[in-house]
Design a protein around this motif. Structure first.
Motif, PDB file in Angstrom:
ATOM      1  N   THR A  47       6.397 -16.542 127.243  1.00  0.00           N
ATOM      2  CA  THR A  47       5.054 -16.849 126.485  1.00  0.00           C
ATOM      3  C   THR A  47       5.149 -16.048 125.282  1.00  0.00           C
ATOM      4  OG1 THR A  47       3.803 -15.737 127.863  1.00  0.00           O
ATOM      5  CG2 THR A  47       3.798 -18.030 128.187  1.00  0.00           C
ATOM      6  N   HIS A  61       5.864 -11.953 128.846  1.00  0.00           N
ATOM      7  CA  HIS A  61       4.716 -12.373 127.875  1.00  0.00           C
ATOM      8  C   HIS A  61       5.140 -11.467 126.821  1.00  0.00           C
ATOM      9  CE1 HIS A  61       1.318 -13.547 125.860  1.00  0.00           C
ATOM     10  NE2 HIS A  61       0.737 -12.413 126.150  1.00  0.00           N
ATOM     11  N   ASN A 115      -3.181 -25.337 129.287  1.00  0.00           N
ATOM     12  CA  ASN A 115      -3.022 -23.679 130.040  1.00  0.00           C
ATOM     13  C   ASN A 115      -4.298 -22.928 129.468  1.00  0.00           C
ATOM     14  OD1 ASN A 115      -0.228 -24.291 130.823  1.00  0.00           O
ATOM     15  ND2 ASN A 115       0.149 -24.223 128.661  1.00  0.00           N
ATOM     16  N   ASN A 159       0.326 -17.934 123.638  1.00  0.00           N
ATOM     17  CA  ASN A 159      -1.314 -17.526 123.571  1.00  0.00           C
ATOM     18  C   ASN A 159      -1.939 -17.820 122.481  1.00  0.00           C
ATOM     19  OD1 ASN A 159      -0.094 -16.888 126.344  1.00  0.00           O
ATOM     20  ND2 ASN A 159      -1.831 -15.141 126.448  1.00  0.00           N
ATOM     21  N   LEU A 209       4.606 -24.952 130.602  1.00  0.00           N
ATOM     22  CA  LEU A 209       4.766 -23.662 131.166  1.00  0.00           C
ATOM     23  C   LEU A 209       4.869 -23.648 132.580  1.00  0.00           C
ATOM     24  CD1 LEU A 209       4.581 -20.675 130.964  1.00  0.00           C
ATOM     25  CD2 LEU A 209       2.161 -20.649 130.988  1.00  0.00           C
ATOM     26  N   VAL A 263      -1.565 -21.788 125.196  1.00  0.00           N
ATOM     27  CA  VAL A 263      -2.288 -21.231 126.091  1.00  0.00           C
ATOM     28  C   VAL A 263      -3.758 -20.566 125.562  1.00  0.00           C
ATOM     29  CG1 VAL A 263      -2.294 -19.397 127.980  1.00  0.00           C
ATOM     30  CG2 VAL A 263      -0.222 -20.431 127.243  1.00  0.00           C
ATOM     31  N   GLN A 296      -0.621 -12.557 133.279  1.00  0.00           N
ATOM     32  CA  GLN A 296      -0.005 -11.939 132.153  1.00  0.00           C
ATOM     33  C   GLN A 296      -0.432 -10.527 132.091  1.00  0.00           C
ATOM     34  OE1 GLN A 296      -0.934 -14.249 128.758  1.00  0.00           O
ATOM     35  NE2 GLN A 296       0.880 -15.623 128.880  1.00  0.00           N
ATOM     36  N   ASP A 354       7.980 -20.763 125.723  1.00  0.00           N
ATOM     37  CA  ASP A 354       7.529 -22.025 126.460  1.00  0.00           C
ATOM     38  C   ASP A 354       6.174 -22.534 126.057  1.00  0.00           C
ATOM     39  OD1 ASP A 354      10.146 -21.882 127.771  1.00  0.00           O
ATOM     40  OD2 ASP A 354       9.386 -20.333 129.233  1.00  0.00           O
ATOM     41  N   ALA A 355       5.211 -21.458 125.682  1.00  0.00           N
ATOM     42  CA  ALA A 355       3.986 -21.711 125.216  1.00  0.00           C
ATOM     43  C   ALA A 355       3.397 -20.412 124.490  1.00  0.00           C
ATOM     44  CB  ALA A 355       2.913 -21.739 126.696  1.00  0.00           C
TER      45      ALA A 355
END
Lengths: 161, 228, 308
Positions: free
Chosen positions: C19, C282, C103, C48, C7, C76, C188, C45-46
């Motif tokens: 994300t 996000h 992250n 949560n 990220l 994340v 975010q 990319d990542a």
């Protein structure tokens, strides 16, 4: 900030209680707490007009229904009353401006208190009767008496049949 | 002052069990102000207990009394004999009062009639609001005189969180004001908004309940005894 | 590089970051994570991993993050202040870093009254701003909150949430500034529906140069139905959905509402990425992980950048 509890209206119309039959042979004892400036005067007027009302009620005069304390109501039940009602001035017409509105709040609270000990909340009520309303006074006395006849004796007081 | 409210009557009756002689003991201090445990409430609760007992056909004698303060030893002098006559004492003081009785009269069964909730004040007639968390490390100088420990539902020191809407807290938008909304408005009015951008560091909770029991000793006030 | 996370690299390369979000199961059923992760792989990319979101007990965000790492997705890890004191937070952070998490997102956490254990005692020993600062100190100074030295390397890309729609509105830019001062790397936002208010907030942020001091990602949630729109509007505090969006959802038959919701989302993303200072999206597709490939495709967010 505080939100007032939704105060119960006095007696619902039509009153579902009246669909029941009165308990046979039961003559209730009802305490009426009446304001000196209106309902007590209305009782006088009812007398002068020779209006009939049930002999079940016992009137206690207060300078204002704002003086009514929930403890008065509890004490009445503790000593054997089957019903208690408070009769104050018309809303907006209180001699002390808002005493009757305070009474209304307390009657609602008293309903909760007697319900907690297993008595029906319908045994307590608040009415507004103007000084000129003699006939209304007689009508309310009859209405409350008929109601309590249908509720039966106070559960702490079964022997009164 | 200490804010408390009466326990549900059902719970009180269950605690009392088969006791035949109950003393309901009120307190003339904080709980009188918040209408939970003063002489008026002693009367109401005692009457309720008597009515309920009569209804259930149970024998019950209720003695009523109220003393100046239940948190101090000397006020019990006038009622201690009556207390000893009862099977149980139902104290409608705060938790401090109940414990004072338990400590002073080890042979008496004392029961709590109230739930003690907070430190607060009568904000308006009939409304008793929480104001202080008793955290032992006051920061009201930083927050415009509004306590986020007691009055923010998350005790945030760097609020408001996202749950603040129209000045109210999402935990109960009807009754809980967002403390950080109040703090923000207050600091804005005082021209001290720079304060809101200062990061309040993690709090020292060791002065709160987290640090263990907090007893304060003032040596200049200790009882003096003549050595014989 | 502060963390060397994927990220962080995307941000550093100047590309728009994306994300996603994954809600762990209410139990030990790892298959739920694996299934949801399958749809997210290569699309964002990542991801949560929520930490007992809405105060409902779920598989821990740390364990979920490790499961994602094993699948080859970048987590994340969210962490809330509600459930841990500063000891537990720091020890869990050691654990997360040791497991490869790079992250995180520092949050206050929803109050427990909204969850499935409303009787719980909450913690809130430190708040989200203090947590950001604590993690930054752990990373940059190698020290715990107490000042003790950390044994080993501590790398973390520090995120936080910000809600431009909470009140009082005037407090929202200062609070962003506060999180930046505390050391946040990326933000975010709460789901954006009220574009006007969001843009006003960004304007305030830009006026103070805050958009250059951290990477701001715009939060987006596709509406699945009118019912969901009404629920979010009325029940979730800090979210307001403008009348015209609700009208638009109502204007189509029930079976087409999801499609309409996606259309709205695509338009929102188009609009948001043009806002100066927005560095990422996000995407919170709540219990809609399997639709994420379609969502990012239609929003023109593919392909995602790759780094060696």
């Amino acid at each position: 900030m505080a939100e007032r509890a939704d105060l119960m209206s006095t007696v619902p119309d039509p009153d579902p209680l009246m669909e029941k039959e009165p308990v046979p042979g039961f003559e209730p004892l009802i305490v009426t707490i009446a304001c000196h400036y209106c309902s007590y005067a209305a009782a006088d007027l009812a007398g002068s007009m020779r209006l009939q009302y049930p002999p079940n009620i016992r009137i206690i005069r207060t300078p204002c229904t704002g003086k009514v304390d929930v403890l008065y109501i509890l004490k009445a039940f503790e000593e054997g009353a089957d019903g208690v009602y408070v009769a104050g001035c018309e809303e907006g017409g209180c001699h002390f401006d808002i005493g009757n509105l305070y009474a209304k709040q307390r009657i609602y609270y008293a309903k909760k208190l007697i319900q907690q000990v297993g008595l029906e909340p319908e045994r307590v009520e608040m009415f507004n009767i103007a000084a000129s309303a003699g006939p209304r006074f007689a009508e309310v006395a009859a209405l409350m008496t008929e109601r309590v006849k249908r509720l039966g004796p106070s559960p702490i007081n079964i022997k009164r049949i | 002052m200490i804010i408390a409210e009466q326990k549900p009557l059902e719970e009180i009756r269950e605690m009392l069990g088969d006791a035949k002689k109950v003393m309901v003991l009120g307190c003339g201090a904080c709980v009188t102000i918040c209408f939970a445990g003063g002489s008026k409430e002693v009367g109401i609760l005692s009457s309720q207990l008597r009515i309920a007992a009569k209804k259930d056909g149970k024998e019950l004698e209720v003695i009523e009394d109220t003393i100046e303060r239940q948190c101090e030893n000397e006020f019990f002098e006038s009622v201690k004999d009556k207390m000893k006559e009862a099977d149980v004492v139902l104290s409608i003081a705060c938790g401090v009062g109940v414990q004072t009785i338990a400590e002073l009269f080890p042979d008496i069964i004392v029961l709590p009639g109230l739930n003690t909730t907070s430190f607060g004040r009568p904000k308006e007639p009939g409304v008793f609001a929480e104001y202080c968390g008793g955290c032992g490390d006051c920061i009201l100088d930083l927050t415009g005189g509004i306590c986020p420990i007691a009055r923010c539902s998350k005790s945030l020191l760097n609020g408001p969180c996202g749950g603040s809407e129209n000045g109210m807290c999402e935990v109960d938008p009807k009754t809980i004001q967002c403390a950080w909304h109040l703090i923000f408005e207050k600091l804005e009015k005082m021209g001290r908004l720079d304060q809101i951008e200062k990061i309040n560091p993690p709090k020292d909770w060791s002065n709160s309940m987290s640090g263990g029991v907090r007893n304060i000793v003032r040596e200049d006030l200790l009882e003096v005894k003549l050595e014989s | 590089m502060k963390s060397n996370s994927n990220l962080e690299k995307v941000f550093a390369s100047g590309q728009l970051a994306v994300t996603g979000e994954l809600g762990p199961p209410k139990g030990t059923n790892i298959k739920v994570i694996e299934e949801k992760a399958k749809h997210l792989k290569g699309m964002v990319d990542a991801v949560n991993l929520t930490d007992n979101q809405t105060a409902i007990v779920r598989l821990s965000s740390i364990a979920s993050a490790k499961i994602l790492l094993d699948i080859g997705l970048e987590p994340v890890m969210q962490m809330v202040c509600r459930d841990r004191n500063r000891l537990a937070m720091q020890s869990d952070l050691f654990g997360a870093v040791a497991l490869g998490v790079r992250n995180m997102l520092c949050l206050s956490g929803d109050h427990q009254v909204f969850g499935n254990h409303p009787q719980a005692k909450n913690v809130y020993d430190i708040d989200s701003v203090q947590m950001i600062n604590m993690v930054k100190t752990m990373r940059d100074d190698g020290k715990l909150l107490s000042g003790d030295e950390i044994d080993g390397e501590f790398k973390m890309f520090i995120g936080a949430a910000e809600n431009p729609f909470g009140d009082p509105f005037a407090s929202r830019v200062p609070r962003l500034a506060k999180k930046i001062a505390a050391g946040v790397d990326f933000i975010q936002t709460q789901c954006i529906y009220d574009m006007e208010r969001f843009k006003k907030w960004m304007e305030g942020a830009r006026a103070r140069g805050l958009h250059e001091k951290c990477f701001i990602m715009a939060g987006v949630t596709p509406l699945k139905s009118v019912g969901m729109a009404n629920y979010m509007n009325n029940k979730v505090s800090g979210i307001s959905i403008p009348e015209d969006i609700i009208k638009r959802m109502k204007g189509v038959p029930k079976e087409q509402q999801a499609e309409e919701g996606i259309k709205i989302m695509v338009e929102q993303i188009d609009e948001l990425r043009k806002v100066e200072g927005i560095k990422g999206i996000h995407l919170m597709a709540i219990e809609w992980e399997h639709r994420v490939p379609e969502l990012v495709e239609r929003a023109g967010l593919l392909p995602r950048p790759k780094f060696d």
